[in-house]
Design a protein around this motif. Structure first.
Motif: not given
Length: 654
Positions: A281-282, A329-330, A332, A334, A356-357
Motif C-alpha cells: 500500500i502506498t 487516486r495518487e 491510493q 478509494r 485503498c482498492n
C-alpha cells in the motif's frame, strides 16, 4: 468535554428476548455501588399517558457509574400486545439498547415531564438526571460480557434449519450475539487506548500504538493522523512490523520526523503518523493537500464544529473535484472516514481511515469508534503539550534560579568584602585617633589640677569642655572598636564567676550623678535570691550592656521621669530589665532600633548627639553570650528593654 460515544444497537426482537434484556439490566443495577434508579413502563400505570407512550416498553438504569436505556416500540396496532404476550402469542418490538448519555438524559427529561402533577416524582427524576455520568469502563465491559454469556448459554433458542446439511445452524439471536461481540471488542480496544494514555506521556508511542490497534480492529488498509499547522507537539521516526505467521498480514507503521518538514506553514497540514496493512500500500507519510484542501474551505469549518466525514466511494463523491480526486487516486484512496481531533476548541488534526482498492460502506459503530479514539488522542496530545510547556517553564525557572543564585552570591561576597574593609578602616582610624586623644584627655586633666590662681575661671571652663569632649569621643571610639572586633570574630569572652548584684549596683551608681543632673529618678529593683547571686559570664561585658541600656534610657527620659533596672534569675538565665518613662518608640521604627549608625527621628535627636552604635553594640554583646534582647515601647509612656543571658561554661585551661 468528551462527548458520549453512541454505544448502541437497534434490532427487531421478540418480546420474550426484550424482557430478558430488561431483566439483565435490572440484575446489573444491583451490582452498582452508587445510588441507582431502575424504572420500567410499570411506573406509568398510575398516570394518564399519551398514546405514543402506550406502545412503548422500557427498562431504564441511571447512576453515576453505569446508565443504560432499553427502549422498545410495538408496531402500529400492536399496543395491546401485552395481553397477547400473557397468552403466549408471539410478538415483536423495534428495540434499541443504548448507553449514550445524551439519549438517556433526553428520555429521562421526557419521562419527568409526564409527572408534572407529582412534584416529588418530578423532583426525584430531575435529581437523577443531574447525576448521569460516563459509564465506568469496568462496569460497561462487565455488562457486555454478561449479555454475551446470557445469549450463548440459552438452551431453548429456536434454530433455523440450515440451507444445506453441511451448513452450520443459525440461532435467531445470532445478530444480537454478533453485535455484542463487536461491542465488547470495541470497548476493550477503547479501554486499552485510554489506559495507555493514562499511564504514559510518550506521545509518539501512544499515537503509533493506537492507530495500529484501530487499523487492525477495523481491518483498514491504512490509518493516518493528519496534523494542521501550529501544533507544538514534536514527532519522531517509528518503525514496526508484524510477522505473516498464522495468516496475519504484516503491518507497517511510520511516524514523521520533524526535520523532514522544514516549512509546514507553507503547506498548511501534513500526515505525521501512518499505519498500513502491507508495504504494498502506498506510503503517504508527509503528504499534504496544498492545492486542494484550503483552510477557507467549507469542510475545514465543519471539522472545527466536530463534523465526521464518511466517503464510501471517492469516485462518486468527488466526481466534480478533479484536483482532489486525482490526489486521492495518487494516494491510493478509494474510501475514507475522517474524525476531527479537537484540542480545547482548536482543530489539531484528523484521524483518517483509508480503504485503498475498493469502496467501503462505513457503519455507525465504525464511525463511533473512530470518534472515540480521536477524542482520546486529543487527551494524549493535550497531556504532551502541557508536559512540554511545564518542561520549558521548569528549564527557564531553573536558569533564572541559577542566575539569581550567582547574582546573590556575588552580591554577598561584595557585601562581605565591603563590610570587612569598612571594619578594618574603622579599626585603623580608631587606633590612630586613640593616641592624640589620650594626650588631649591627659593634658587637660593635668591642667585642671593646677591651682586656681594660675588659671582663670574661663580657662578652667575651656579645659573642662575639652576634657569632657575628649571623654565622649573616647567612648564612641571604643564602641566602634568593640563593634569592629565582634563583627570580625576577633572578640572572645572573658568568662569568670561574679556577683550579679554587685554588677547591677555598680552600673546604677556609675550613672547616678548623670541621672541626678538630668533630674531623673534612677532605681534598682533586685528580685534575686541571694543564694543565686553567683553567675558565670563575662562580667565586664555584662556591665557594658547594662551601662548602655541605662544611658540610653536616661538620654530619652524627660525631667522628673523614672528609670528602673530590675534583676532576677530563671533556671540558668540571668534576666535584666531596664524600664523608663521616656518618650517611647513608634512601632514602625522598632526594626531599626538595633541597626548600626541608626538614630531614630525624635524631638530629642538634636539635644543628644551620638553615632547610633550603643544599642547595636549591646545586641552584639548579648548574642555573643548566646542570649537575646527584646523591647516593648509605647509612645509618650515609655520603653522596656529585656535581656536574657544564659550562664556560660567555664573554659578549662590545659
Amino acid at each position: 468535554m468528551l462527548s458520549s460515544p453512541d454505544l448502541s444497537f437497534s434490532r427487531t426482537l421478540p418480546i420474550v428476548v426484550f424482557n430478558q434484556l430488561g431483566e439483565l439490566l435490572e440484575q446489573m443495577a444491583q451490582t452498582v455501588e452508587s445510588a441507582t434508579l431502575v424504572l420500567t413502563e410499570a411506573v406509568l400505570a398510575r398516570i394518564c399517558i399519551p398514546v405514543e407512550w402506550q406502545r412503548q416498553r422500557f427498562t431504564l438504569v441511571v447512576s453515576g457509574q453505569f446508565s443504560a436505556l432499553l427502549l422498545g416500540n410495538f408496531e402500529q396496532g400492536e399496543q395491546g400486545s401485552r395481553g397477547a404476550e400473557e397468552q403466549g402469542i408471539d410478538s415483536a418490538l423495534n428495540a434499541r439498547l443504548t448507553f449514550n448519555l445524551e439519549a438517556i438524559a433526553s428520555f429521562l427529561y421526557e419521562l419527568r415531564d409526564l409527572f408534572e402533577c407529582d412534584s416529588y416524582t418530578h423532583q426525584n427524576l430531575e435529581r437523577y438526571r443531574q447525576i448521569i455520568g460516563p459509564n465506568d469502563a469496568t462496569l460497561q465491559s462487565k455488562f457486555s460480557l454478561l449479555l454475551l454469556e446470557y445469549f450463548l448459554t440459552q438452551p431453548n433458542q429456536e434454530i433455523i434449519a440450515p440451507p444445506s446439511p453441511t451448513a452450520p445452524a443459525v440461532y435467531i439471536c445470532q445478530p444480537v450475539e454478533d453485535a455484542l461481540k463487536k461491542q465488547v471488542s470495541q470497548e476493550r480496544l477503547l479501554n486499552q487506548v485510554t489506559t495507555q494514555i493514562r499511564k504514559s506521556l510518550d506521545l509518539p508511542v501512544i499515537m503509533a500504538t493506537a492507530i495500529t490497534q484501530v487499523r487492525e480492529f477495523l481491518e483498514l488498509d491504512r490509518l493516518v493522523i493528519y496534523k494542521f499547522e501550529g501544533s507544538k507537539v514534536k514527532t519522531q521516526q517509528y518503525q514496526s512490523s508484524t510477522d505473516e505467521d498464522n495468516g496475519k498480514r504484516s503491518t507497517s507503521i511510520s511516524v514523521n520526523n520533524q526535520s523532514l518538514v522544514e516549512d509546514y506553514q507553507q503547506h498548511g497540514a501534513y500526515i505525521v503518523y501512518e499505519a498500513r496493512a502491507t508495504d504494498a500500500i502506498t506510503c503517504v507519510l508527509n503528504y499534504t493537500e496544498k492545492n486542494c484542501f484550503m483552510r477557507t474551505s467549507q469542510c475545514w469549518e465543519k471539522y472545527r464544529q466536530g463534523f465526521t466525514l464518511a466517503v464510501d466511494d471517492v469516485e462518486k463523491t468527488y466526481a466534480l473535484e478533479e484536483c482532489l480526486l486525482n490526489f486521492l487516486r495518487e494516494s491510493q484512496v478509494r474510501a475514507k472516514l475522517a474524525a476531527p481531533i479537537i484540542l480545547e476548541d482548536r482543530l489539531w488534526g484528523l484521524l483518517i481511515a483509508h480503504q485503498c482498492n475498493e469502496p467501503r460502506q462505513w457503519i455507525d459503530s465504525e464511525k463511533n469508534l473512530l470518534i472515540a479514539i480521536a477524542e482520546q488522542l486529543a487527551i494524549a496530545i493535550h497531556q504532551a503539550e502541557l508536559m512540554q510547556t511545564l518542561t520549558q517553564e521548569k528549564q527557564t525557572l531553573e536558569q533564572r534560579v541559577i542566575e539569581r543564585t550567582i547574582g546573590l552570591r556575588d552580591a554577598l561576597l561584595a557585601a562581605e568584602a565591603a563590610n570587612r574593609l569598612r571594619s578594618e578602616f574603622l579599626a585603623t582610624i580608631s587606633h590612630e585617633l586613640l593616641t592624640p586623644l589620650t594626650y588631649v584627655i591627659g593634658m587637660s586633666s593635668t591642667l585642671l589640677r593646677w591651682p586656681l590662681g594660675e588659671l582663670s575661671q574661663r580657662q578652667r571652663d575651656y579645659l573642662q569642655t575639652i576634657h569632657d569632649s575628649g571623654e565622649h569621643l573616647l567612648e564612641m571610639i571604643n564602641d566602634i572598636l568593640d563593634l569592629s572586633q565582634i563583627e570580625a570574630g576577633k572578640t572572645a569572652l572573658n568568662i569568670s564567676e561574679f556577683s550579679l548584684v554587685n554588677v547591677a549596683e555598680n552600673a546604677v551608681e556609675s550613672l547616678r550623678k548623670k541621672a541626678t543632673s538630668e533630674q531623673i529618678n534612677l532605681n534598682l529593683d533586685l528580685q534575686i535570691d541571694p543564694r543565686r547571686d553567683r553567675f558565670t559570664a563575662d562580667a565586664e561585658r555584662v556591665a557594658q550592656i547594662l551601662s548602655n541600656l541605662l544611658t540610653n534610657a536616661i538620654k530619652f527620659t524627660p525631667e522628673s521621669g523614672n528609670v528602673t533596672l530590675r534583676l532576677w534569675v530563671e533556671d540558668d538565665t540571668a534576666i535584666f530589665q531596664v524600664e523608663d518613662t521616656g518618650i517611647g518608640i513608634r512601632e514602625e521604627q522598632l526594626p531599626l532600633l538595633f541597626e548600626k549608625f541608626q538614630q531614630l527621628d525624635t524631638p530629642y535627636r538634636r539635644r543628644y548627639e551620638g553615632t547610633g552604635l550603643g544599642l547595636a553594640l549591646t545586641k552584639q554583646l548579648v548574642e555573643l553570650h548566646r542570649g537575646r534582647i527584646e523591647v516593648e515601647s509605647t509612645i509618650s509612656i515609655g520603653s522596656i528593654f529585656t535581656v536574657w543571658i544564659p550562664t556560660q561554661a567555664m573554659r578549662v585551661m590545659s
